[in-house]
Write a protein that holds these residues in place. Structure first.
Motif, PDB file in Angstrom:
ATOM      1  N   ILE A  21       1.120  -1.047   0.309  1.00  0.00           N
ATOM      2  CA  ILE A  21      -0.169  -0.162   0.023  1.00  0.00           C
ATOM      3  C   ILE A  21       0.890   1.165   0.196  1.00  0.00           C
ATOM      4  O   ILE A  21       0.785   1.993  -0.781  1.00  0.00           O
ATOM      5  CB  ILE A  21      -1.301  -0.145   1.376  1.00  0.00           C
ATOM      6  CG1 ILE A  21      -1.555  -1.490   1.035  1.00  0.00           C
ATOM      7  CG2 ILE A  21      -1.287   1.726   1.508  1.00  0.00           C
ATOM      8  CD1 ILE A  21      -2.814  -1.356   2.484  1.00  0.00           C
ATOM      9  N   GLU A  22       1.927   1.771   0.695  1.00  0.00           N
ATOM     10  CA  GLU A  22       2.853   2.567   0.872  1.00  0.00           C
ATOM     11  C   GLU A  22       3.886   2.705   0.171  1.00  0.00           C
ATOM     12  O   GLU A  22       4.088   3.525  -0.877  1.00  0.00           O
ATOM     13  CB  GLU A  22       3.872   2.388   1.929  1.00  0.00           C
ATOM     14  CG  GLU A  22       4.502   3.560   2.247  1.00  0.00           C
ATOM     15  CD  GLU A  22       3.570   4.835   3.181  1.00  0.00           C
ATOM     16  OE1 GLU A  22       4.316   6.086   2.046  1.00  0.00           O
ATOM     17  OE2 GLU A  22       2.900   4.495   3.289  1.00  0.00           O
ATOM     18  N   ALA A  23       3.959   2.181  -1.396  1.00  0.00           N
ATOM     19  CA  ALA A  23       4.708   1.623  -1.807  1.00  0.00           C
ATOM     20  C   ALA A  23       3.555   2.537  -2.800  1.00  0.00           C
ATOM     21  O   ALA A  23       4.655   3.251  -4.275  1.00  0.00           O
ATOM     22  CB  ALA A  23       5.968   0.456  -2.397  1.00  0.00           C
ATOM     23  N   TRP A  24       2.743   1.703  -3.338  1.00  0.00           N
ATOM     24  CA  TRP A  24       1.458   2.838  -4.419  1.00  0.00           C
ATOM     25  C   TRP A  24       1.223   3.837  -4.209  1.00  0.00           C
ATOM     26  O   TRP A  24       1.501   5.190  -4.960  1.00  0.00           O
ATOM     27  CB  TRP A  24       0.222   1.844  -4.258  1.00  0.00           C
ATOM     28  CG  TRP A  24      -0.438   1.946  -5.310  1.00  0.00           C
ATOM     29  CD1 TRP A  24      -0.871   1.831  -7.001  1.00  0.00           C
ATOM     30  CD2 TRP A  24      -1.795   3.770  -5.250  1.00  0.00           C
ATOM     31  NE1 TRP A  24      -1.455   2.869  -7.697  1.00  0.00           N
ATOM     32  CE2 TRP A  24      -2.390   3.577  -6.356  1.00  0.00           C
ATOM     33  CE3 TRP A  24      -2.012   3.957  -4.248  1.00  0.00           C
ATOM     34  CZ2 TRP A  24      -3.279   4.242  -6.591  1.00  0.00           C
ATOM     35  CZ3 TRP A  24      -2.464   5.134  -4.525  1.00  0.00           C
ATOM     36  CH2 TRP A  24      -3.293   5.479  -5.288  1.00  0.00           C
ATOM     37  N   ILE A 307       5.332  -5.038  13.824  1.00  0.00           N
ATOM     38  CA  ILE A 307       5.184  -3.754  13.505  1.00  0.00           C
ATOM     39  C   ILE A 307       4.123  -3.550  12.191  1.00  0.00           C
ATOM     40  O   ILE A 307       3.614  -2.887  11.820  1.00  0.00           O
ATOM     41  CB  ILE A 307       6.364  -2.826  12.783  1.00  0.00           C
ATOM     42  CG1 ILE A 307       7.215  -3.496  12.214  1.00  0.00           C
ATOM     43  CG2 ILE A 307       7.340  -2.918  13.829  1.00  0.00           C
ATOM     44  CD1 ILE A 307       8.331  -2.290  11.265  1.00  0.00           C
ATOM     45  N   ALA A 308       3.083  -5.287  12.171  1.00  0.00           N
ATOM     46  CA  ALA A 308       2.224  -5.162  10.919  1.00  0.00           C
ATOM     47  C   ALA A 308       0.795  -4.373  11.229  1.00  0.00           C
ATOM     48  O   ALA A 308       0.734  -4.716  12.870  1.00  0.00           O
ATOM     49  CB  ALA A 308       2.082  -6.428  10.705  1.00  0.00           C
ATOM     50  N   GLY A 309       0.584  -3.240  10.100  1.00  0.00           N
ATOM     51  CA  GLY A 309      -0.937  -2.974  10.921  1.00  0.00           C
ATOM     52  C   GLY A 309      -0.648  -1.338  11.247  1.00  0.00           C
ATOM     53  O   GLY A 309      -1.270  -0.900  11.329  1.00  0.00           O
ATOM     54  N   ALA A 313       6.156   0.289   8.691  1.00  0.00           N
ATOM     55  CA  ALA A 313       7.320  -0.561   8.015  1.00  0.00           C
ATOM     56  C   ALA A 313       7.485   0.532   7.097  1.00  0.00           C
ATOM     57  O   ALA A 313       7.111   1.300   6.374  1.00  0.00           O
ATOM     58  CB  ALA A 313       6.161  -1.909   7.329  1.00  0.00           C
ATOM     59  N   ASN A 314       9.318   0.236   6.850  1.00  0.00           N
ATOM     60  CA  ASN A 314       9.951   0.935   5.537  1.00  0.00           C
ATOM     61  C   ASN A 314       9.901   0.193   4.544  1.00  0.00           C
ATOM     62  O   ASN A 314       9.823  -0.937   4.055  1.00  0.00           O
ATOM     63  CB  ASN A 314      11.059   1.365   6.487  1.00  0.00           C
ATOM     64  CG  ASN A 314      11.442   1.467   5.272  1.00  0.00           C
ATOM     65  OD1 ASN A 314      11.504   2.638   3.378  1.00  0.00           O
ATOM     66  ND2 ASN A 314      13.135   2.503   5.579  1.00  0.00           N
ATOM     67  N   SER A 317      13.093  -1.299   0.868  1.00  0.00           N
ATOM     68  CA  SER A 317      13.271  -2.312   0.226  1.00  0.00           C
ATOM     69  C   SER A 317      12.025  -3.057  -1.092  1.00  0.00           C
ATOM     70  O   SER A 317      12.992  -3.851  -2.154  1.00  0.00           O
ATOM     71  CB  SER A 317      13.699  -3.536   1.478  1.00  0.00           C
ATOM     72  OG  SER A 317      14.389  -4.968   0.787  1.00  0.00           O
ATOM     73  N   LEU A 318      11.110  -2.748  -1.193  1.00  0.00           N
ATOM     74  CA  LEU A 318       9.786  -3.085  -2.085  1.00  0.00           C
ATOM     75  C   LEU A 318      10.386  -2.638  -2.751  1.00  0.00           C
ATOM     76  O   LEU A 318       9.923  -3.172  -4.104  1.00  0.00           O
ATOM     77  CB  LEU A 318       8.627  -3.400  -0.924  1.00  0.00           C
ATOM     78  CG  LEU A 318       7.219  -3.588  -2.521  1.00  0.00           C
ATOM     79  CD1 LEU A 318       7.515  -4.878  -2.798  1.00  0.00           C
ATOM     80  CD2 LEU A 318       5.918  -3.568  -1.655  1.00  0.00           C
ATOM     81  N   ILE A 319      10.268  -1.195  -2.726  1.00  0.00           N
ATOM     82  CA  ILE A 319      10.381  -0.085  -3.849  1.00  0.00           C
ATOM     83  C   ILE A 319      11.329  -0.222  -4.569  1.00  0.00           C
ATOM     84  O   ILE A 319      12.027  -1.313  -6.130  1.00  0.00           O
ATOM     85  CB  ILE A 319      10.917   1.241  -3.534  1.00  0.00           C
ATOM     86  CG1 ILE A 319       9.065   1.732  -2.621  1.00  0.00           C
ATOM     87  CG2 ILE A 319      10.874   2.062  -4.129  1.00  0.00           C
ATOM     88  CD1 ILE A 319       9.052   2.757  -1.857  1.00  0.00           C
ATOM     89  N   ALA A 320      12.495  -0.763  -4.043  1.00  0.00           N
ATOM     90  CA  ALA A 320      13.790  -1.419  -4.620  1.00  0.00           C
ATOM     91  C   ALA A 320      13.509  -2.091  -5.133  1.00  0.00           C
ATOM     92  O   ALA A 320      13.857  -2.742  -6.654  1.00  0.00           O
ATOM     93  CB  ALA A 320      15.249  -1.149  -3.484  1.00  0.00           C
TER      94      ALA A 320
END
Length: 331
Positions: A21-24, A307-309, A313-314, A317-320
């Motif tokens: 969600i945060e990446a989008w 830290i879920a929810g 969460a950073n 790494s997903l963006i990379a």
């Protein structure tokens, strides 16, 4: 229009949905390639509400994800419900995670997706549900075999400052040493070289190959494996025209000056490879599976149940991982 990336849900109770969600939400500033999220739309909507995220979702097919991506996070349904609360896996967790992986592979094999990006899974949750693979890497290799090819799974951890490949992966250290062979080192290095050329555009990859024992065995006084197993593998690779050197003491391979002398470090076991890259590049390292007939990347971290929810969460790494998957697929 280019094909989208298929992003799996990962463990529903973990931070995979959070960082997706945060990446989008950061898609414009991060200049992200289009992707779609595989799973249960109602579950993702509930997680977004828990995070306080203002986000639109679009129920789409993979083929329509690119056109939907600018205005809403595309969701491609797997037909499997997820009901787990943040940090609390439940009876739906394993089935939901596995279904998204299977569908992602199906989509990329069928040409509906350009590559696969996988969110973190919780191996303990999957094992309790009967999952019989050590991890993502081995499961993807089996699924790739359904297409007529059964590659040796090779895991690379990549960042702009360091790339590492462990020869043995998810094994107890005693078992890793027992399974280490000259042939396994050679085949792992060959797969790494092939993908460094084809996917990363490195014309003549330079490999630094670690020893197994402290000080690479100290001429046999600290173990004979480096002389009897590792050195012969390096000789085979050199005879094949591959730029490989070693066995090198692992404790001096990863400082800044040393890293400038090679493109990829081939290490003998899991922690020998992962400790240095997670120390140097924890936030932007990417897990890449080499040797598959498709591109697969993943964030280089776990489910972070604690830290879920929470909104902590950073997504870096997903963006990379999304950016690297698009780059590799384009190559």
């Amino acid at each position: 229009m280019a094909k989208p990336l298929a992003l799996t849900s990962g463990e529903p109770a973990g931070i995979g949905p959070d960082i997706a969600i945060e990446a989008w939400l950061r898609r414009k500033e991060a200049m992200l390639p289009p992707f779609y999220l595989l799973g249960d739309r109602d579950f993702f909507a509930a997680r977004a509400r828990a995070l306080g995220a203002k986000i639109e979702f679009a129920d789409v097919s993979a083929e329509d994800a690119c056109s939907a991506f600018p205005g809403a996070l595309p969701i491609v349904a797997t037909g499997t419900r997820a009901t787990a609360a943040p940090g609390k896996p439940d009876g739906t967790s394993a089935e939901a995670a596995i279904a998204s992986i299977r569908q992602a592979v199906g989509d990329v094999v069928a040409g509906r997706a350009a590559a696969i990006v996988t969110n973190p899974i919780a191996k303990s949750v999957l094992y309790r549900a009967g999952f019989n693979h050590p991890g993502h890497t081995e499961f993807l290799a089996e699924l790739a075999g359904h297409n007529g090819r059964v590659p040796q799974p090779v895991m690379m951890l990549w960042s702009p400052t360091l790339a590492v490949v462990p020869v043995t992966i998810h094994l107890a250290l005693r078992e890793a040493i027992e399974q280490l062979t000259t042939a396994l080192i050679v085949s792992t290095a060959r797969i790494a070289v092939a993908d460094l050329k084809a996917r990363f555009g490195i014309a003549r990859p330079r490999l630094a190959i670690s020893g197994l024992n402290p000080h690479a065995g100290e001429f046999g006084t600290l173990g004979v494996e480096d002389e009897e197993i590792v050195s012969p593998a390096i000789a085979v690779l050199r005879n094949a025209g591959i730029d490989a050197r070693g066995p090198l003491p692992a404790d001096t391979m990863f400082h800044e000056a040393a890293r400038k002398t090679y493109d990829c470090a081939i290490c003998m076991y899991h922690d020998q490879a992962l400790i240095p890259i997670k120390t140097i590049a924890f936030d932007d390292a990417v897990n890449v599976t080499l040797g598959l007939p498709f591109v697969r990347t993943s964030p280089d971290h776990g489910t972070a149940f604690d830290i879920a929810g929470s909104g902590k969460a950073n997504p870096a790494s997903l963006i990379a991982a999304l950016k690297l998957a698009a780059r590799m697929a384009a190559a």
